[in-house]
Write a protein that holds these residues in place. Structure first.
Motif, PDB file in Angstrom:
ATOM      1  N   ARG A  47       0.813  -1.214   0.000  1.00  0.00           N
ATOM      2  CA  ARG A  47       0.000   0.000   0.000  1.00  0.00           C
ATOM      3  C   ARG A  47       0.849   1.268   0.000  1.00  0.00           C
ATOM      4  NH1 ARG A  47      -4.072  -0.843   4.886  1.00  0.00           N
ATOM      5  NH2 ARG A  47      -2.173  -1.622   5.880  1.00  0.00           N
TER       6      ARG A  47
ATOM      7  N   GLU B 192       2.598   4.417  -1.206  1.00  0.00           N
ATOM      8  CA  GLU B 192       2.398   5.374  -2.285  1.00  0.00           C
ATOM      9  C   GLU B 192       3.475   6.442  -2.216  1.00  0.00           C
ATOM     10  OE1 GLU B 192      -2.471   5.375  -2.725  1.00  0.00           O
ATOM     11  OE2 GLU B 192      -1.470   6.974  -1.622  1.00  0.00           O
TER      12      GLU B 192
ATOM     13  N   SER C 132       3.877  10.304  -2.648  1.00  0.00           N
ATOM     14  CA  SER C 132       3.046  11.513  -2.664  1.00  0.00           C
ATOM     15  C   SER C 132       3.864  12.669  -3.227  1.00  0.00           C
ATOM     16  CB  SER C 132       2.552  11.848  -1.249  1.00  0.00           C
ATOM     17  OG  SER C 132       1.748  10.803  -0.749  1.00  0.00           O
TER      18      SER C 132
ATOM     19  N   GLN D  86      -0.991   3.222 -10.679  1.00  0.00           N
ATOM     20  CA  GLN D  86      -2.164   4.097 -10.714  1.00  0.00           C
ATOM     21  C   GLN D  86      -1.773   5.473 -10.206  1.00  0.00           C
ATOM     22  OE1 GLN D  86      -5.447   2.703  -8.374  1.00  0.00           O
ATOM     23  NE2 GLN D  86      -6.924   4.080  -9.295  1.00  0.00           N
TER      24      GLN D  86
ATOM     25  N   TYR E  36      -3.456   9.103  -8.788  1.00  0.00           N
ATOM     26  CA  TYR E  36      -4.667   9.765  -8.288  1.00  0.00           C
ATOM     27  C   TYR E  36      -4.318  11.211  -7.951  1.00  0.00           C
ATOM     28  CZ  TYR E  36      -8.345  11.202  -5.066  1.00  0.00           C
ATOM     29  OH  TYR E  36      -9.343  11.898  -4.435  1.00  0.00           O
TER      30      TYR E  36
ATOM     31  N   ARG F 268      -1.005  11.243  -5.878  1.00  0.00           N
ATOM     32  CA  ARG F 268      -0.739  10.031  -5.113  1.00  0.00           C
ATOM     33  C   ARG F 268      -0.460   8.920  -6.111  1.00  0.00           C
ATOM     34  NH1 ARG F 268      -2.370  11.160   0.192  1.00  0.00           N
ATOM     35  NH2 ARG F 268      -2.187  13.441   0.344  1.00  0.00           N
ATOM     36  N   VAL F 269       0.733   8.365  -6.064  1.00  0.00           N
ATOM     37  CA  VAL F 269       1.189   7.416  -7.078  1.00  0.00           C
ATOM     38  C   VAL F 269       1.334   6.043  -6.451  1.00  0.00           C
ATOM     39  CG1 VAL F 269       2.935   6.926  -8.824  1.00  0.00           C
ATOM     40  CG2 VAL F 269       2.433   9.303  -8.195  1.00  0.00           C
ATOM     41  N   ALA F 270       0.514   5.095  -6.907  1.00  0.00           N
ATOM     42  CA  ALA F 270       0.660   3.696  -6.492  1.00  0.00           C
ATOM     43  C   ALA F 270       1.639   3.013  -7.437  1.00  0.00           C
ATOM     44  CB  ALA F 270      -0.691   2.989  -6.526  1.00  0.00           C
TER      45      ALA F 270
ATOM     46  N   PRO G 157       6.768  -1.527  -4.958  1.00  0.00           N
ATOM     47  CA  PRO G 157       7.075  -0.482  -3.970  1.00  0.00           C
ATOM     48  C   PRO G 157       8.571  -0.322  -3.690  1.00  0.00           C
ATOM     49  CG  PRO G 157       5.253  -1.858  -3.218  1.00  0.00           C
ATOM     50  CD  PRO G 157       5.819  -2.526  -4.436  1.00  0.00           C
TER      51      PRO G 157
ATOM     52  N   TYR H  64      10.481   2.821  -5.461  1.00  0.00           N
ATOM     53  CA  TYR H  64       9.911   4.164  -5.249  1.00  0.00           C
ATOM     54  C   TYR H  64      10.887   5.267  -5.627  1.00  0.00           C
ATOM     55  CZ  TYR H  64      12.764   4.444  -1.034  1.00  0.00           C
ATOM     56  OH  TYR H  64      13.812   4.478  -0.163  1.00  0.00           O
TER      57      TYR H  64
ATOM     58  N   ASP I  31       7.780   9.550   0.365  1.00  0.00           N
ATOM     59  CA  ASP I  31       7.484   8.126   0.237  1.00  0.00           C
ATOM     60  C   ASP I  31       7.020   7.610   1.589  1.00  0.00           C
ATOM     61  OD1 ASP I  31       7.469   5.394  -0.470  1.00  0.00           O
ATOM     62  OD2 ASP I  31       9.514   5.207   0.264  1.00  0.00           O
ATOM     63  N   GLN I  32       5.915   6.886   1.605  1.00  0.00           N
ATOM     64  CA  GLN I  32       5.371   6.401   2.873  1.00  0.00           C
ATOM     65  C   GLN I  32       6.301   5.409   3.565  1.00  0.00           C
ATOM     66  OE1 GLN I  32       1.550   4.872   1.780  1.00  0.00           O
ATOM     67  NE2 GLN I  32       0.586   6.891   1.721  1.00  0.00           N
TER      68      GLN I  32
END
Length: 304
Positions: free
Chosen positions: A55, A57, A59, A100, A102, A136-138, A142, A145, A163-164
């Motif tokens: 999960r 993403e 940002s 994806q 967003y 927000r980039v999925a 991961p 990144y 980056d989360q």
């Protein structure tokens, strides 16, 4: 007849060295508890990585009206900069990495902010104009990144790229260090268990040297003579393993599932089934401890 004799010898040895046998059980219990705790921590870490990293993403925060970043010297991000960034994200160069995209406008960010901090008094004066839009980039992977981060860091109209994983990895690091600490303590305790089991078997063998000598004279094999001593150590170590499994099960069931999972709910914790996953390993380690101790001791102290 032979089985009855071996069982009687095991019972005799355990009774003669009862205090040492209890010590072996307790030391094995403590050492295997640390081994099991290290294993459970690693299972928890792997589960968190699988859950959280999927999960993750990237940002991309765009320039607000007032920002001190050099890339925001022209003020709020313009429509031309926004379109260029969107085209870059959806372009063929990043297609293998981006799953994806967003776009979160100021209004979207304000709505999410209100949902999250609706009950906080300090959030009542925040308006949509004070927030900033973002992408927000999925990611497909991961772990990659940095590809997206390197492309957009320093671009005009982009204030910051986050980056989360930067939030997740410190927690993972703490858990990894806890695993290493548990493994280190387990290694020390396992060494103590081997030494104690060795001492117990040696004392048992020395106290029965007369019986061992008689068995030699009547032609008993080495395996027949040594088997009772080996089984004494194996029984004590297996009891310690069983206690360790029971202790870990209670800890996971009542401390993790019933207490920690209710207190900290954003983590998907392991359950009692993880204990049964590592239980065979703990039993194998216990039998291995007894086997190593027996090999070291019996070849010397059962000679007549």
């Amino acid at each position: 007849m032979r089985l009855q004799f071996i069982l009687s010898e095991i019972g005799l040895g355990l009774r003669r060295n009862l205090s040492m046998t209890v010590s072996v059980v307790l030391v094995t219990f403590v050492s295997l508890t640390f081994v099991g705790a290290a294993g459970l921590l690693q299972i928890q870490i792997d589960q968190m990585k699988d859950d959280w990293y999927d999960r993750v993403e990237v940002s991309i925060f765009l320039c607000p009206e007032q920002s001190e970043q050099p890339t925001c010297a022209g003020g709020e991000v313009t429509d031309e900069q926004l379109d260029a960034l969107r085209a870059e994200l959806e372009g063929p160069a990043l297609e293998p990495y981006v799953e994806q995209v967003y776009f979160e406008s100021k209004e979207d960010a304000f709505e999410a902010f209100q949902e999250r901090y609706a009950d906080e008094w300090w959030a009542q004066g925040v308006t949509a104009d004070q927030l900033q839009p973002s992408f927000r980039v999925a990611l497909v992977d991961p772990e990659q990144y940095e590809v997206v981060s390197d492309v957009f860091t320093g671009r005009q109209g982009v204030e910051d790229v986050r980056d989360q994983r930067q939030v997740i990895e410190p927690l993972i690091l703490v858990l990894n260090r806890a695993t290493l600490m548990s493994a280190g303590l387990a290694a020390v305790m396992l060494l103590a268990a081997v030494l104690l089991i060795t001492t117990t078997i040696r004392l048992s063998a020395m106290s029965r040297r007369r019986e061992t000598g008689i068995m030699r004279l009547v032609g008993a094999s080495n395996l027949f003579i040594q088997l009772p001593f080996m089984l004494e150590g194996a029984i004590a170590a297996t009891l310690g393993a069983a206690m360790a499994v029971a202790g870990l099960w209670f800890a996971v069931t009542y401390l993790v599932e019933d207490w920690l999972a209710q207190s900290v709910q954003f983590v998907d914790y392991i359950d009692a089934s993880a204990v049964w996953t590592i239980a065979p390993l703990l039993v194998v380690v216990a039998i291995g401890l007894a086997a190593i101790s027996s090999v070291v001791t019996l070849s010397r102290y059962t000679k007549v």
